[in-house]
Design a protein around this motif. Sequence first.
Motif, short mmCIF file in Angstrom:
data_model
loop_
_atom_site.label_atom_id
_atom_site.label_comp_id
_atom_site.label_asym_id
_atom_site.label_seq_id
_atom_site.Cartn_x
_atom_site.Cartn_y
_atom_site.Cartn_z
N LYS A 1 15.54 96.67 -26.90
CA LYS A 1 16.52 97.22 -28.27
C LYS A 1 16.61 98.20 -27.85
N GLY A 2 16.00 99.52 -27.63
CA GLY A 2 16.35 101.40 -27.22
C GLY A 2 17.07 101.45 -26.71
N THR A 3 17.41 100.87 -25.00
CA THR A 3 18.60 101.32 -24.26
C THR A 3 19.66 100.96 -24.86
N ILE B 1 12.34 107.43 -35.69
CA ILE B 1 12.19 108.10 -36.92
C ILE B 1 10.13 108.05 -37.26
N LEU B 2 9.71 107.43 -37.25
CA LEU B 2 8.40 107.61 -36.76
C LEU B 2 7.55 108.67 -36.01
N ARG B 3 8.35 108.74 -34.61
CA ARG B 3 7.74 108.90 -33.84
C ARG B 3 7.78 110.80 -34.01
N ARG B 4 9.48 111.06 -34.97
CA ARG B 4 9.82 111.94 -34.72
C ARG B 4 8.77 112.77 -36.03
N SER C 1 -2.55 102.07 -31.65
CA SER C 1 -3.68 100.37 -30.55
C SER C 1 -2.67 99.39 -31.06
N GLY C 2 -1.11 100.09 -30.77
CA GLY C 2 -0.34 98.43 -31.55
C GLY C 2 -0.03 98.01 -32.50
N THR C 3 -0.66 98.10 -33.37
CA THR C 3 -0.71 97.13 -34.97
C THR C 3 0.32 98.08 -35.41
N LEU C 4 0.97 97.29 -36.56
CA LEU C 4 2.27 98.00 -37.77
C LEU C 4 1.84 98.53 -38.83
N VAL C 5 3.07 99.29 -38.39
CA VAL C 5 2.66 100.34 -40.31
C VAL C 5 2.92 99.43 -40.53
N GLY D 1 13.83 97.76 -34.31
CA GLY D 1 12.69 97.53 -34.84
C GLY D 1 12.43 97.83 -36.09
N PHE D 2 13.40 96.77 -37.25
CA PHE D 2 13.06 97.05 -38.06
C PHE D 2 14.41 95.73 -38.38
N PRO D 3 13.67 94.91 -39.26
CA PRO D 3 12.58 94.40 -40.12
C PRO D 3 11.70 94.07 -39.26
N GLU E 1 5.83 95.27 -17.88
CA GLU E 1 6.48 95.95 -16.10
C GLU E 1 7.47 97.02 -16.65
N ARG E 2 8.21 96.31 -17.65
CA ARG E 2 9.15 97.36 -18.54
C ARG E 2 8.52 98.84 -19.39
N ILE E 3 8.26 97.85 -19.66
CA ILE E 3 7.32 98.87 -20.89
C ILE E 3 6.38 100.26 -19.88
N THR E 4 5.00 99.49 -18.68
CA THR E 4 4.80 100.71 -18.53
C THR E 4 5.09 101.27 -18.31
N GLY E 5 6.20 101.24 -17.31
CA GLY E 5 7.36 102.30 -16.12
C GLY E 5 8.26 102.94 -16.14
N ARG E 6 8.51 102.41 -18.49
CA ARG E 6 9.18 103.19 -18.90
C ARG E 6 8.71 105.04 -19.01
N ARG E 7 10.14 105.90 -18.85
CA ARG E 7 9.48 106.99 -18.77
C ARG E 7 10.63 107.92 -19.77
N PRO F 1 2.46 107.53 -25.37
CA PRO F 1 0.60 107.29 -25.53
C PRO F 1 0.44 105.84 -25.77
N ASP F 2 1.14 104.80 -26.23
CA ASP F 2 1.41 102.78 -26.20
C ASP F 2 1.69 102.68 -25.81
N ASP F 3 2.03 102.70 -24.43
CA ASP F 3 2.80 102.35 -23.41
C ASP F 3 1.80 102.58 -21.97
N ASP G 1 19.56 92.12 -15.47
CA ASP G 1 19.62 93.86 -15.53
C ASP G 1 20.61 94.52 -17.10
N ALA G 2 20.18 95.66 -16.36
CA ALA G 2 21.00 96.25 -18.52
C ALA G 2 21.96 96.20 -18.45
N ASP G 3 22.98 96.64 -17.22
CA ASP G 3 24.43 96.45 -17.59
C ASP G 3 25.46 95.23 -17.86
P1 AP5 Z 1 8.44 100.71 -31.10
O1 AP5 Z 1 8.94 102.64 -30.64
O2 AP5 Z 1 9.95 100.77 -32.00
O3 AP5 Z 1 8.18 99.91 -29.80
P2 AP5 Z 1 9.06 97.79 -29.81
O4 AP5 Z 1 9.32 97.97 -30.97
O5 AP5 Z 1 7.42 98.65 -28.64
O6 AP5 Z 1 9.66 98.65 -28.57
P3 AP5 Z 1 9.88 99.30 -27.03
O7 AP5 Z 1 10.78 100.86 -27.92
O8 AP5 Z 1 8.65 99.57 -26.33
O9 AP5 Z 1 10.88 98.71 -27.04
P4 AP5 Z 1 12.24 98.14 -26.40
O10 AP5 Z 1 12.84 96.91 -27.12
O11 AP5 Z 1 13.02 99.44 -27.63
O12 AP5 Z 1 12.74 98.53 -24.99
P5 AP5 Z 1 13.51 99.71 -24.53
O13 AP5 Z 1 14.73 99.48 -25.02
O14 AP5 Z 1 12.69 101.20 -24.50
O15 AP5 Z 1 7.84 100.85 -32.15
C1 AP5 Z 1 6.35 101.82 -31.43
C2 AP5 Z 1 5.21 101.44 -32.78
O16 AP5 Z 1 5.64 101.82 -34.10
C3 AP5 Z 1 5.27 100.23 -33.19
O17 AP5 Z 1 4.36 99.42 -32.34
C4 AP5 Z 1 4.26 100.14 -34.07
O18 AP5 Z 1 2.98 100.69 -34.62
C5 AP5 Z 1 5.88 101.26 -35.41
N1 AP5 Z 1 6.77 100.78 -35.46
C6 AP5 Z 1 7.81 100.19 -35.82
N2 AP5 Z 1 9.02 99.64 -36.40
C7 AP5 Z 1 8.02 99.22 -37.06
C8 AP5 Z 1 8.05 98.30 -38.43
N3 AP5 Z 1 9.16 98.24 -38.63
N4 AP5 Z 1 6.78 97.98 -39.50
C9 AP5 Z 1 5.87 98.42 -38.79
N5 AP5 Z 1 5.47 99.48 -37.09
C10 AP5 Z 1 6.70 99.71 -36.64
O19 AP5 Z 1 13.35 99.24 -22.75
C11 AP5 Z 1 11.70 99.15 -21.76
C12 AP5 Z 1 11.91 99.74 -20.73
O20 AP5 Z 1 12.42 98.80 -19.60
C13 AP5 Z 1 12.80 101.16 -20.32
O21 AP5 Z 1 11.83 101.87 -19.35
C14 AP5 Z 1 13.98 100.77 -19.70
O22 AP5 Z 1 14.59 101.80 -18.89
C15 AP5 Z 1 13.76 98.97 -19.52
N6 AP5 Z 1 14.56 97.99 -19.27
C16 AP5 Z 1 15.05 97.93 -20.77
N7 AP5 Z 1 16.50 97.47 -20.61
C17 AP5 Z 1 15.71 96.40 -18.99
C18 AP5 Z 1 17.15 95.43 -17.84
N8 AP5 Z 1 18.23 94.92 -19.04
N9 AP5 Z 1 16.19 95.55 -16.84
C19 AP5 Z 1 15.27 96.37 -16.04
N10 AP5 Z 1 14.55 97.43 -16.81
C20 AP5 Z 1 15.24 97.46 -18.65
#
Ligand code: AP5
Length: 217
Positions: free
Chosen positions: A13-15, A34-37, A55-59, A84-86, A121-127, A160-162, A199-201
């Motif tokens: 999603k973020g990418t 926004i929450l991390r900021r 802990s990986g639960t929802l706010v 990431g919303f809703p 694999e993707r999340i534990t390797g993210r930086r 820290p949650d990765d 792949d991302a492209d």
């Molecule tokens: P949030 O930051 O939104 O985390 P998430 O949804 O778990 O999503 P991620 O950011 O981990 O993954 P992403 O899909 O963005 O993947 P990315 O592009 O980085 O939320 C964190 C926490 O905040 C939640 O657990 C919760 O507590 C709280 N929160 C947030 N929103 C909330 C809400 N609405 N309600 C309640 N609580 C909320 O990619 C991951 C990795 O994979 C990267 O390293 C990237 O380089 C790689 N990658 C991406 N795409 C590819 C591809 N196609 N091929 C190979 N590698 C790839």
Amino acid sequence: MRIMVLGAPGAGKGTHCKRIVERYGVAHLSSGDILRRERAENTELGRKAQSYMDSGTLVPDGLIVEMMSKAIRNAGTAGYVLDGFPRTVNQAEALDESLAAGQNGLDIVMNLQVDDDLVVERITGRRTCPQCGAVYHVKNMPPKEENVCDQDGAALVQRPDDTEDVVRNRLKTYYEQTEPVVEYYKNKGAVHDIDANADADSVAGLIFEKLDGLAGK
Ligand code: AP5
């Protein structure tokens, strides 16, 4: 354009939202960013969100809906992409009510689909870059110099949650509380499923195919 991108943790999603912002000039409204900021600035909201995020639960919905309504109000005239919303059906209903009140619904809902084994694999390797927010992966999208941001030279960090344990809990939370949001939007009309395993492209190509038509490109 008003775009929503749904998907499990690590779906990309973020990418892809960053690429959407570059191509279409919309604002990136990521609830996680926004929450991390808020946490980095040690605000009341940031302190309240901390234990849930770690802990990986929802706010709680009330905090998120207020935070995201404000972000949407301030998004500007080019529109926005929601990342990431809703995350719960309650949040989706609150969003729909506020959009309907302003008479401006969403233009498109996209759902990035990815296999669970790839997520870990993707999340534990993210930086990420703590300064500019650029996202890398140690194998799939490495920076030019190991652990250094290509854009501003800052040292990259791991969220820290990765860790694997927290990722598995985030996935469990996703299936219990966020997958129903996809069904909610499917019942209301079209959701564009995007195969995000490639792949991302390649994934970006599928996304741009959908959005170029809407943007008149
Ligand atoms: P949030 O930051 O939104 O985390 P998430 O949804 O778990 O999503 P991620 O950011 O981990 O993954 P992403 O899909 O963005 O993947 P990315 O592009 O980085 O939320 C964190 C926490 O905040 C939640 O657990 C919760 O507590 C709280 N929160 C947030 N929103 C909330 C809400 N609405 N309600 C309640 N609580 C909320 O990619 C991951 C990795 O994979 C990267 O390293 C990237 O380089 C790689 N990658 C991406 N795409 C590819 C591809 N196609 N091929 C190979 N590698 C790839």
